[in-house]
Motif scaffolding. Structure first.
Motif, PDB file in Angstrom:
ATOM      1  N   ARG A  62      10.040 -25.512  50.383  1.00 38.78           N
ATOM      2  CA  ARG A  62      10.613 -24.606  49.449  1.00 38.78           C
ATOM      3  C   ARG A  62      11.622 -23.825  50.087  1.00 38.78           C
ATOM      4  NH1 ARG A  62       6.078 -21.639  47.288  1.00 38.78           N
ATOM      5  NH2 ARG A  62       4.848 -22.788  48.897  1.00 38.78           N
ATOM      6  N   SER A  99       8.646 -25.816  42.789  1.00 42.13           N
ATOM      7  CA  SER A  99       8.604 -24.446  42.572  1.00 42.13           C
ATOM      8  C   SER A  99       7.799 -23.795  41.484  1.00 42.13           C
ATOM      9  CB  SER A  99      10.034 -23.929  42.499  1.00 42.13           C
ATOM     10  OG  SER A  99      10.628 -24.433  43.623  1.00 42.13           O
ATOM     11  N   SER A 100       7.679 -22.528  41.274  1.00 46.03           N
ATOM     12  CA  SER A 100       7.036 -21.984  40.185  1.00 46.03           C
ATOM     13  C   SER A 100       8.125 -21.975  39.035  1.00 46.03           C
ATOM     14  CB  SER A 100       6.733 -20.549  40.619  1.00 46.03           C
ATOM     15  OG  SER A 100       7.822 -19.506  40.695  1.00 46.03           O
ATOM     16  N   GLN A 101       7.478 -21.521  37.827  1.00 43.34           N
ATOM     17  CA  GLN A 101       8.654 -21.456  36.816  1.00 43.34           C
ATOM     18  C   GLN A 101       9.486 -20.416  36.680  1.00 43.34           C
ATOM     19  OE1 GLN A 101       8.377 -24.074  34.283  1.00 43.34           O
ATOM     20  NE2 GLN A 101      10.026 -23.039  33.375  1.00 43.34           N
ATOM     21  N   LYS A 102       9.239 -19.160  37.196  1.00 48.64           N
ATOM     22  CA  LYS A 102      10.051 -18.174  37.280  1.00 48.64           C
ATOM     23  C   LYS A 102      11.146 -18.597  38.219  1.00 48.64           C
ATOM     24  CE  LYS A 102       6.880 -14.369  36.821  1.00 48.64           C
ATOM     25  NZ  LYS A 102       6.489 -13.203  37.694  1.00 48.64           N
ATOM     26  N   LEU A 112       2.599 -20.244  46.463  1.00 50.03           N
ATOM     27  CA  LEU A 112       2.365 -20.878  45.239  1.00 50.03           C
ATOM     28  C   LEU A 112       0.957 -21.640  45.217  1.00 50.03           C
ATOM     29  CD1 LEU A 112       3.696 -21.668  42.476  1.00 50.03           C
ATOM     30  CD2 LEU A 112       4.781 -23.449  43.794  1.00 50.03           C
ATOM     31  N   GLU A 123       7.765 -15.372  45.557  1.00 53.26           N
ATOM     32  CA  GLU A 123       6.590 -16.826  45.584  1.00 53.26           C
ATOM     33  C   GLU A 123       6.331 -17.166  46.835  1.00 53.26           C
ATOM     34  OE1 GLU A 123       7.967 -20.721  43.488  1.00 53.26           O
ATOM     35  OE2 GLU A 123       8.281 -21.114  45.470  1.00 53.26           O
TER      36      GLU A 123
END
Length: 160
Positions: free
Chosen positions: A59, A102-105, A158, A153
């Motif tokens: 990431r 990755s995260s939604q944000k 995560l 994150e």
């Protein structure tokens, strides 16, 4: 079981050597099982830590690539009115990779940057004076929110 009908005094008593041997075998089996369980638990924890570290590294590299590509394309959009399609394709490619990792944000923040860059191409080109003014009021750093979201994150990790 031929001794079952005989009086207790006349029955053969179990040899003490058998008891000792059975106790030693049971102890060895229990020790082996304990050692196996301990090794398996340690290996499982190490593998999980390696997966988390690998995911985090992937990431981080992806976010660095996105920041480089988006920065370059944004500056191009500020001073040119001809759309840099290859830059936008690179940005959307990186966003698609983020959708997997990755995260939604983070994904939403990256998508906002892609829209901002596209919209910037359709605005009048910035003069050096306008660029200087943007530098002083912070308007030339559209990646600030993205960087903050990525850092948060990675700090909270995560997958933890």
């Amino acid at each position: 079981m031929p001794d079952c009908g005989k009086p207790l005094a006349t029955r053969e008593v179990m040899n003490a050597g058998y008891v000792t041997a059975i106790a030693a075998l049971a102890g060895a089996a229990l020790g082996g099982l304990t050692s196996f369980a301990s090794s398996w638990t340690t290996l499982h924890a190490q593998m999980k830590a390696q997966r988390l570290a690998s995911s985090r590294l992937s990431r981080q590299e992806l976010y660095k690539q996105f920041i480089d590509e988006a920065s370059r394309t944004y500056v191009d959009a500020l001073v040119h009115d001809k759309l840099d399609v290859s830059g936008l394709v690179g940005i959307y490619s990186l966003i698609s990779k983020m959708r997997v990792l990755s995260s939604q944000k983070v994904i939403e923040s990256a998508a906002r940057i892609a829209i901002l860059i596209t919209d910037t191409y359709f605005q009048p080109n910035k003069t050096p004076t306008e660029l200087q003014a943007m530098m002083h009021d912070g308007g030339v750093d559209p990646l600030l929110d993205f960087s903050d979201v990525c850092r948060q994150e990675l700090e909270t990790d995560l997958l933890a």
